[in-house]
Write a protein that holds these residues in place. Structure first.
Motif, PDB file in Angstrom:
ATOM      1  N   ALA A  94      15.428  35.174  -8.588  1.00  0.00           N
ATOM      2  CA  ALA A  94      16.725  35.554  -8.030  1.00  0.00           C
ATOM      3  C   ALA A  94      16.666  36.970  -7.468  1.00  0.00           C
ATOM      4  O   ALA A  94      15.902  37.814  -7.955  1.00  0.00           O
ATOM      5  N   PRO A  95      17.481  37.247  -6.433  1.00  0.00           N
ATOM      6  CA  PRO A  95      17.475  38.587  -5.842  1.00  0.00           C
ATOM      7  C   PRO A  95      18.078  39.632  -6.784  1.00  0.00           C
ATOM      8  O   PRO A  95      18.803  39.301  -7.735  1.00  0.00           O
ATOM      9  N   LEU A  96      17.789  40.893  -6.515  1.00  0.00           N
ATOM     10  CA  LEU A  96      18.391  42.021  -7.228  1.00  0.00           C
ATOM     11  C   LEU A  96      19.197  42.839  -6.229  1.00  0.00           C
ATOM     12  O   LEU A  96      18.756  43.049  -5.096  1.00  0.00           O
ATOM     13  N   ILE A  97      20.362  43.292  -6.646  1.00  0.00           N
ATOM     14  CA  ILE A  97      21.214  44.102  -5.782  1.00  0.00           C
ATOM     15  C   ILE A  97      21.545  45.397  -6.508  1.00  0.00           C
ATOM     16  O   ILE A  97      22.248  45.391  -7.533  1.00  0.00           O
ATOM     17  N   ASP A  98      20.982  46.513  -6.015  1.00  0.00           N
ATOM     18  CA  ASP A  98      21.250  47.848  -6.558  1.00  0.00           C
ATOM     19  C   ASP A  98      21.120  47.855  -8.087  1.00  0.00           C
ATOM     20  O   ASP A  98      21.998  48.328  -8.800  1.00  0.00           O
ATOM     21  N   GLN A  99      19.994  47.322  -8.558  1.00  0.00           N
ATOM     22  CA  GLN A  99      19.800  47.126 -10.002  1.00  0.00           C
ATOM     23  C   GLN A  99      19.059  48.315 -10.612  1.00  0.00           C
ATOM     24  O   GLN A  99      18.038  48.757 -10.097  1.00  0.00           O
ATOM     25  N   ARG A 100      19.587  48.832 -11.721  1.00  0.00           N
ATOM     26  CA  ARG A 100      18.913  49.879 -12.492  1.00  0.00           C
ATOM     27  C   ARG A 100      18.626  49.317 -13.880  1.00  0.00           C
ATOM     28  O   ARG A 100      19.551  48.944 -14.601  1.00  0.00           O
ATOM     29  N   LEU A 101      17.353  49.256 -14.261  1.00  0.00           N
ATOM     30  CA  LEU A 101      16.971  48.656 -15.538  1.00  0.00           C
ATOM     31  C   LEU A 101      16.935  49.703 -16.649  1.00  0.00           C
ATOM     32  O   LEU A 101      16.648  50.873 -16.411  1.00  0.00           O
ATOM     33  N   ARG A 102      17.202  49.248 -17.872  1.00  0.00           N
ATOM     34  CA  ARG A 102      17.171  50.113 -19.062  1.00  0.00           C
ATOM     35  C   ARG A 102      16.441  49.390 -20.180  1.00  0.00           C
ATOM     36  O   ARG A 102      16.569  48.180 -20.293  1.00  0.00           O
ATOM     37  N   PRO A 103      15.723  50.138 -21.022  1.00  0.00           N
ATOM     38  CA  PRO A 103      15.486  51.595 -20.959  1.00  0.00           C
ATOM     39  C   PRO A 103      14.610  51.953 -19.777  1.00  0.00           C
ATOM     40  O   PRO A 103      13.811  51.136 -19.325  1.00  0.00           O
ATOM     41  N   ARG A 104      14.765  53.190 -19.306  1.00  0.00           N
ATOM     42  CA  ARG A 104      13.979  53.635 -18.166  1.00  0.00           C
ATOM     43  C   ARG A 104      12.567  53.992 -18.605  1.00  0.00           C
ATOM     44  O   ARG A 104      12.349  54.589 -19.653  1.00  0.00           O
ATOM     45  N   MET A 105      11.601  53.621 -17.776  1.00  0.00           N
ATOM     46  CA  MET A 105      10.260  54.163 -17.916  1.00  0.00           C
ATOM     47  C   MET A 105      10.268  55.620 -17.450  1.00  0.00           C
ATOM     48  O   MET A 105      11.202  56.061 -16.780  1.00  0.00           O
ATOM     49  N   PRO A 106       9.216  56.372 -17.760  1.00  0.00           N
ATOM     50  CA  PRO A 106       9.101  57.713 -17.168  1.00  0.00           C
ATOM     51  C   PRO A 106       9.091  57.611 -15.648  1.00  0.00           C
ATOM     52  O   PRO A 106       8.771  56.564 -15.084  1.00  0.00           O
ATOM     53  N   GLU A 107       9.404  58.701 -14.977  1.00  0.00           N
ATOM     54  CA  GLU A 107       9.411  58.696 -13.513  1.00  0.00           C
ATOM     55  C   GLU A 107       8.060  58.232 -12.981  1.00  0.00           C
ATOM     56  O   GLU A 107       7.013  58.719 -13.395  1.00  0.00           O
ATOM     57  N   GLY A 108       8.078  57.257 -12.077  1.00  0.00           N
ATOM     58  CA  GLY A 108       6.850  56.714 -11.513  1.00  0.00           C
ATOM     59  C   GLY A 108       6.280  55.541 -12.292  1.00  0.00           C
ATOM     60  O   GLY A 108       5.353  54.883 -11.823  1.00  0.00           O
ATOM     61  N   GLY A 109       6.807  55.264 -13.491  1.00  0.00           N
ATOM     62  CA  GLY A 109       6.343  54.128 -14.280  1.00  0.00           C
ATOM     63  C   GLY A 109       5.240  54.501 -15.254  1.00  0.00           C
ATOM     64  O   GLY A 109       4.910  55.673 -15.438  1.00  0.00           O
ATOM     65  N   ILE A 110       4.682  53.500 -15.909  1.00  0.00           N
ATOM     66  CA  ILE A 110       3.586  53.704 -16.852  1.00  0.00           C
ATOM     67  C   ILE A 110       2.256  53.438 -16.135  1.00  0.00           C
ATOM     68  O   ILE A 110       2.235  52.789 -15.094  1.00  0.00           O
ATOM     69  N   PRO A 111       1.135  53.943 -16.660  1.00  0.00           N
ATOM     70  CA  PRO A 111      -0.162  53.668 -16.019  1.00  0.00           C
ATOM     71  C   PRO A 111      -0.396  52.161 -15.908  1.00  0.00           C
ATOM     72  O   PRO A 111      -0.379  51.447 -16.905  1.00  0.00           O
TER      73      PRO A 111
END
Length: 357
Positions: A160-177
C-alpha cells in the motif's frame, strides 16, 4: 586500512549437540545463541549477526526478537543480521523492528539485506518467485527512504502507498548501518553502489579472490554514482580449534552431510575429501588453528580491500563446546593477530627472474 577492521560472527541458528551428542531442543538452541553472543562480546569481537531461514534445524526465523534479547544481555557488541530477506519482508515493519532493536541496544543495530539464496520465505509469506527481482528493488527503495527521510510519501506495486508518513521510534539520522548482501551478481554490486550502501560478499565456495572483480566494480560504481568510498565485507564459513588437524577433521564430519544435501537440492558438487581440503587450503572455508585462520583472513583483507570479515561458525549438529571454542579462539587469538598483520606495511611482491619471461 582506511577504517578499523571489524571481525564478526554469523549464526544461522543451527541446532547444536550437547556433551552426550544429542541435539538441543529448539528453545535451547535459541537460548544458546544469546549465550554465544555474550561470549563473543567478552572476547572482544565487533559484531554478532543472525540470519533468516525457514527450514528444519534453523532457529533464526525471528532475527529482530533474537537481537533484542541479545541486546539486553550485552553492552558493546554490534548486533546485526547475516542476511535479512527484504523481498519477503515489509519495509515498514522492518523499519519498526530495527529502529526498536537500535533503541533497546543503544545504537548497536545493523542490517545485511539480501534477495534470498534460499527461497522458502516466498511461498511461506505468499510471494511469487517470478517477482524476485522487482520485489527487492522496490522494497529496497522504500526502506532506504524510510531510513534517510523524516517523512515519506511513496507509491509502488508491492504494498500500500504511504502519504507523508513518519515512523516511530525514529532511527538515528540517516538510518542504521545497512549492507547489501551479494552472492555473485554484478547487478547486485551495482545496486549496492547506487543506493550508497556497503557491500557484503557471501563467499561460501571456491577461491575468494574471484570476487576481486566485484570489489573493483563496486568502487567504480560508487564513483560514478557520486557516492563516498564505502566498506566491503566478506561472510564465510569456518571453525577454529587448537590445531589444524583437529579443526579439519571436526568440520569435515559436519560439512560433508550438509554439502551432500545441498548437492541434491541445488546442484552443488558432491562432497569429497580432495575438494574439501582444497576449500580449506585455498578456498572459502576458514578452518584451522588461530594462526592459520588469521593469516588467511589478513591475506584476503588486503587482496579484496575488506573492512570487515564475518565468520559463520555454526553448522548443523556441531557440538556446542566446539562452537564455544571457535568463538574464544576467534576473539582472543585470531582477531588481535589479524589486526597485527594488517598493521604491517604491505610487502612488495618478489621480482620475477628472467627464467619466467
Amino acid at each position: 586500512m582506511d577504517r578499523p577492521f571489524e571481525l564478526g560472527l554469523n549464526s544461522f541458528g543451527e541446532v547444536a549437540t550437547n556433551a552426550r551428542g544429542k541435539d538441543l531442543s529448539d528453545a535451547d538452541t535459541v537460548r544458546l545463541l544469546v549465550e554465544e553472543a555474550k561470549l563473543a562480546e567478552s572476547v572482544g569481537l565487533d559484531v554478532f549477526s543472525v540470519g533468516e531461514h525457514y527450514r528444519d534445524g534453523h532457529m533464526d526465523s525471528a532475527a529482530p526478537v533474537l537481537l533484542a534479547a541479545i541486546a539486553t544481555a550485552t553492552e558493546r557488541i554490534g548486533l546485526g543480521t547475516s542476511v535479512t530477506v527484504l523481498s519477503t519482508n515489509d519495509p515498514v515493519r522492518l523499519y519498526h523492528e530495527f529502529a526498536t532493536v537500535d533503541a533497546v541496544s543503544n545504537g548497536r543495530a545493523r542490517l545485511v539485506l539480501g534477495r534470498a539464496s534460499v527461497t522458502e520465505s516466498f511461498p511461506l509469506f505468499g510471494y511469487d518467485l517470478t517477482d524476485y527481482e522487482d520485489l527487492f528493488e522496490e522494497k529496497l527503495d522504500l526502506f532506504a527512504r524510510l531510513m534517510r527521510e523524516e517523512r515519506v510519501t511513496w507509491k509502488g506495486k508491492t504494498r500500500a502507498p504511504l502519504i507523508d508518513q513518519r515512523l516511530r521510534p525514529r532511527m538515528p539520522e540517516g538510518g542504521i548501518p545497512t549492507w547489501i548482501g551479494v552472492g555473485g551478481s554484478p547487478q547486485s554490486v551495482i545496486r549496492a553502489a547506487r543506493f550508497g550502501m556497503p557491500l557484503m560478499l557471501a563467499v561460501i565456495g571456491g577461491r575468494p579472490e574471484r570476487f576481486t572483480g566485484h570489489v573493483e566494480l563496486y568502487f567504480r560504481a560508487l564513483e560514478e554514482f557520486g557516492q563516498p568510498v564505502l566498506p566491503v565485507g566478506q561472510h564465510s564459513l569456518g571453525l577454529i580449534a587448537d590445531n589444524d588437524e583437529e579443526a579439519r577433521e571436526l568440520w569435515w564430519k559436519h560439512w560433508r552431510p550438509l554439502v551432500a544435501q545441498l548437492s541434491k537440492e541445488r546442484g552443488f558438487y558432491a562432497p569429497d575429501r580432495e575438494r574439501y581440503d582444497l576449500e580449506v587450503d585455498t578456498g572459502a572455508l576458514f578452518v584451522g588453528s588461530p594462526e592459520t585462520v588469521a593469516q588467511k583472513i589478513a591475506r584476503l583483507a588486503r587482496t579484496m580491500h575488506l573492512s570487515r570479515f564475518d565468520l559463520k561458525y555454526d553448522i548443523m549438529h556441531l557440538p556446542a563446546s566446539a562452537r564455544a571454542r571457535t568463538i574464544e579462539l576467534y576473539g582472543n587469538e585470531v582477531a588481535p593477530r589479524v589486526r597485527e598483520l594488517l598493521a604491517r606495511p604491505e610487502e612488495a611482491p618478489p621480482a620475477r627472474s628472467s627464467a619466467h619471461h
